[in-house]
Write a protein that holds these residues in place. Structure first.
Motif, PDB file in Angstrom:
ATOM      1  N   ILE A  20       0.826  -1.215   0.000  1.00 53.37           N
ATOM      2  CA  ILE A  20       0.000   0.000   0.000  1.00 53.37           C
ATOM      3  C   ILE A  20       0.860   1.264   0.000  1.00 53.37           C
ATOM      4  N   LEU A  21       1.933   1.280   0.792  1.00 51.79           N
ATOM      5  CA  LEU A  21       2.786   2.470   0.766  1.00 51.79           C
ATOM      6  C   LEU A  21       3.516   2.567  -0.571  1.00 51.79           C
ATOM      7  N   GLY A  22       3.884   1.435  -1.146  1.00 49.86           N
ATOM      8  CA  GLY A  22       4.515   1.446  -2.465  1.00 49.86           C
ATOM      9  C   GLY A  22       3.591   2.078  -3.491  1.00 49.86           C
ATOM     10  N   HIS A  23       2.310   1.732  -3.412  1.00 47.48           N
ATOM     11  CA  HIS A  23       1.339   2.311  -4.337  1.00 47.48           C
ATOM     12  C   HIS A  23       1.197   3.818  -4.105  1.00 47.48           C
ATOM     13  N   ARG A  24       1.088   4.193  -2.847  1.00 46.76           N
ATOM     14  CA  ARG A  24       0.977   5.611  -2.510  1.00 46.76           C
ATOM     15  C   ARG A  24       2.167   6.397  -3.077  1.00 46.76           C
ATOM     16  N   SER A 230      -9.398   3.110   7.118  1.00 50.79           N
ATOM     17  CA  SER A 230      -9.941   4.445   6.907  1.00 50.79           C
ATOM     18  C   SER A 230     -10.541   4.476   5.497  1.00 50.79           C
ATOM     19  N   GLU A 231     -11.212   5.562   5.157  1.00 47.10           N
ATOM     20  CA  GLU A 231     -11.862   5.633   3.850  1.00 47.10           C
ATOM     21  C   GLU A 231     -10.842   5.632   2.706  1.00 47.10           C
ATOM     22  N   GLN A 232      -9.573   5.844   3.053  1.00 44.13           N
ATOM     23  CA  GLN A 232      -8.531   5.951   2.024  1.00 44.13           C
ATOM     24  C   GLN A 232      -8.295   4.649   1.264  1.00 44.13           C
ATOM     25  N   LEU A 233      -8.334   3.517   1.978  1.00 43.44           N
ATOM     26  CA  LEU A 233      -7.917   2.258   1.349  1.00 43.44           C
ATOM     27  C   LEU A 233      -8.808   1.861   0.169  1.00 43.44           C
ATOM     28  N   SER A 238      -9.440   0.592  -5.490  1.00 39.73           N
ATOM     29  CA  SER A 238     -10.236   0.700  -6.722  1.00 39.73           C
ATOM     30  C   SER A 238      -9.326   1.020  -7.907  1.00 39.73           C
ATOM     31  N   GLU A 239      -8.284   1.797  -7.653  1.00 37.65           N
ATOM     32  CA  GLU A 239      -7.362   2.100  -8.743  1.00 37.65           C
ATOM     33  C   GLU A 239      -6.380   0.957  -8.957  1.00 37.65           C
ATOM     34  N   MET A 240      -5.828   0.435  -7.849  1.00 40.79           N
ATOM     35  CA  MET A 240      -4.786  -0.586  -7.939  1.00 40.79           C
ATOM     36  C   MET A 240      -5.317  -1.891  -8.529  1.00 40.79           C
ATOM     37  N   GLN A 244      -7.191  -5.975 -12.917  1.00 39.20           N
ATOM     38  CA  GLN A 244      -7.437  -7.397 -12.633  1.00 39.20           C
ATOM     39  C   GLN A 244      -8.917  -7.681 -12.364  1.00 39.20           C
ATOM     40  N   ARG A 245      -9.615  -6.673 -11.869  1.00 41.13           N
ATOM     41  CA  ARG A 245     -11.047  -6.856 -11.612  1.00 41.13           C
ATOM     42  C   ARG A 245     -11.830  -6.792 -12.931  1.00 41.13           C
ATOM     43  N   ALA A 246     -11.452  -5.854 -13.791  1.00 44.88           N
ATOM     44  CA  ALA A 246     -12.197  -5.666 -15.043  1.00 44.88           C
ATOM     45  C   ALA A 246     -11.833  -6.737 -16.059  1.00 44.88           C
ATOM     46  N   TYR A 247     -10.556  -7.099 -16.083  1.00 42.66           N
ATOM     47  CA  TYR A 247     -10.085  -8.108 -17.050  1.00 42.66           C
ATOM     48  C   TYR A 247      -9.312  -9.179 -16.307  1.00 42.66           C
ATOM     49  N   PRO A 248      -9.984 -10.071 -15.608  1.00 45.02           N
ATOM     50  CA  PRO A 248      -9.274 -11.082 -14.801  1.00 45.02           C
ATOM     51  C   PRO A 248      -8.259 -11.841 -15.633  1.00 45.02           C
TER      52      PRO A 248
END
Lengths: 252, 97
Positions: A20-24, A230-233, A238-240, A244-248
């Motif tokens: 998560i921090l890597g993504h941030r 928190s609401e952040q995750l 949703s972006e990260m 994979q969610r749209a095109y498994p």
């Protein structure tokens, strides 16, 4: 809870912080204050993502079956992430990014130093490799914290604001639960109680040199260990996870 | 620093790829002091195992030759091939010459 379940959970916990921090941090790519710092922040991001890969691969191995590191990174829901709330907090201004890094990296410095002695060989090896990276993260974050804190009126104001805003996420770093207790008993995990004093002392040294006021412990945020975020995750996931969610199983 | 330049001071970066080899100029970076320069040089030029040691020099400390002096400075050596050790057989195993 079995030892295997506890170890799986422990790997996710450490791995999710890195993921998560890597993504941030990767969000700073092309947005850094200067080119050199842009590279520095994305270097940190790459270190984090590499560490996440190692830990999630190990978690997948422990879990067995068809589970892969990619599936753990991209197919879990928000409540199945166990990162500390600190790492999911928004990048904010540069002062917030640096402060978040400072609080976490100093924690990781003592955490991985101790984890090197884990009786689990894989965790010990990951810890030894990670420690080298974390030492640099601490140097970079502390250096900026001191420059900005002991800098101009504006930079000092922003640093102090960031320290005040993020302080309530530091209590969680030292929380433990049943899984950790079980692993601790086996000599596999880090006893967080033993590194808390080192963290406090180190933070105090850096913030004092930065001429910043150290907040007193008030209300501390909690939840990460239980998967309550928190609401952040949700926004991060949703972006990260979009692709994979749209095109498994999409491939290059 | 030029008052119109919003960048920090310029530093030249020299990297030694491994012990014993000469430091090679890798490029330049911006930084406000030596410590920041070291971190920026590390992050900019040593991310892919390029080196094991870094030297930094403030760019304004470098005295460079004037291109208009090139005739005087460098041309006279062009026709003195005897200055090159091309007439010797290289000893086997000698490297970095």
């Amino acid at each position: 809870m079995t030892k295997k379940e506890a170890l799986y959970n422990y790997c996710l916990r450490i791995g999710d912080d890195a993921l998560i921090l890597g993504h941030r941090l990767s969000d700073w790519c092309s947005n850094g204050p200067i080119l050199e710092e842009d590279l520095a922040l994305t270097n940190l991001a790459l270190d984090m993502i590499g560490r996440a890969q190692a830990l999630l691969t190990y978690a997948a191995e422990i879990k067995g079956g068809n589970v892969t590191a990619d599936a753990l990174a991209y197919r879990r829901s928000e409540r199945e992430y166990y990162n500390h709330l600190l790492v999911e907090q928004a990048n904010g201004d540069f002062a917030h990014t640096i402060t978040r890094q400072l609080f976490l990296s100093i924690f990781e410095l003592y955490f991985f130093e101790t984890l090197q002695q884990s009786k689990d060989n894989t965790l010990a090896a990951i810890a030894a490799k990670t420690l080298k990276e974390v030492k640099y993260h601490v140097r970079h974050a502390a250096d900026w914290a001191i420059r900005l804190g002991d800098g101009t009126t504006e930079s000092k104001k922003r640093m102090q604001q960031a320290v005040n805003d993020l302080w309530m996420y530091t209590g969680e770093l030292f929380e433990t639960d049943e899984a950790e207790g079980l692993l601790l008993h086996e000599g596999l995990a880090v006893d967080l109680a033993t590194i808390k004093a080192s963290w406090q002392k180190h933070i105090k040294e850096v913030l004092s040199e930065a001429t910043l006021h150290i907040p007193t412990d008030g209300y501390m945020q909690t939840g990460g260990l239980k998967g309550v975020h928190s609401e952040q995750l949700g926004h991060i996931l949703s972006e990260m996870q979009y692709l994979q969610r749209a095109y498994p199983d999409a491939k290059w | 620093m030029n008052k119109h330049d919003t960048q920090l001071d310029l530093w030249e970066v020299f990297i030694q790829s491994r012990a014993g080899l000469p430091y090679m100029h890798a490029g330049s970076i911006h930084a406000s002091d030596a410590e920041m320069a070291m971190q920026n040089a590390r992050d900019t030029y040593t991310r892919r195992g390029e080196g094991t040691s870094i030297w930094l020099v403030p760019s304004n400390c470098i005295k460079a030759s004037d291109p208009s002096d090139n005739d005087m400075m460098f041309d006279p050596s062009n026709d003195k091939i005897y200055r090159h050790p091309t007439f010797y057989v290289m000893p086997e195993g000698a490297t970095h010459i």
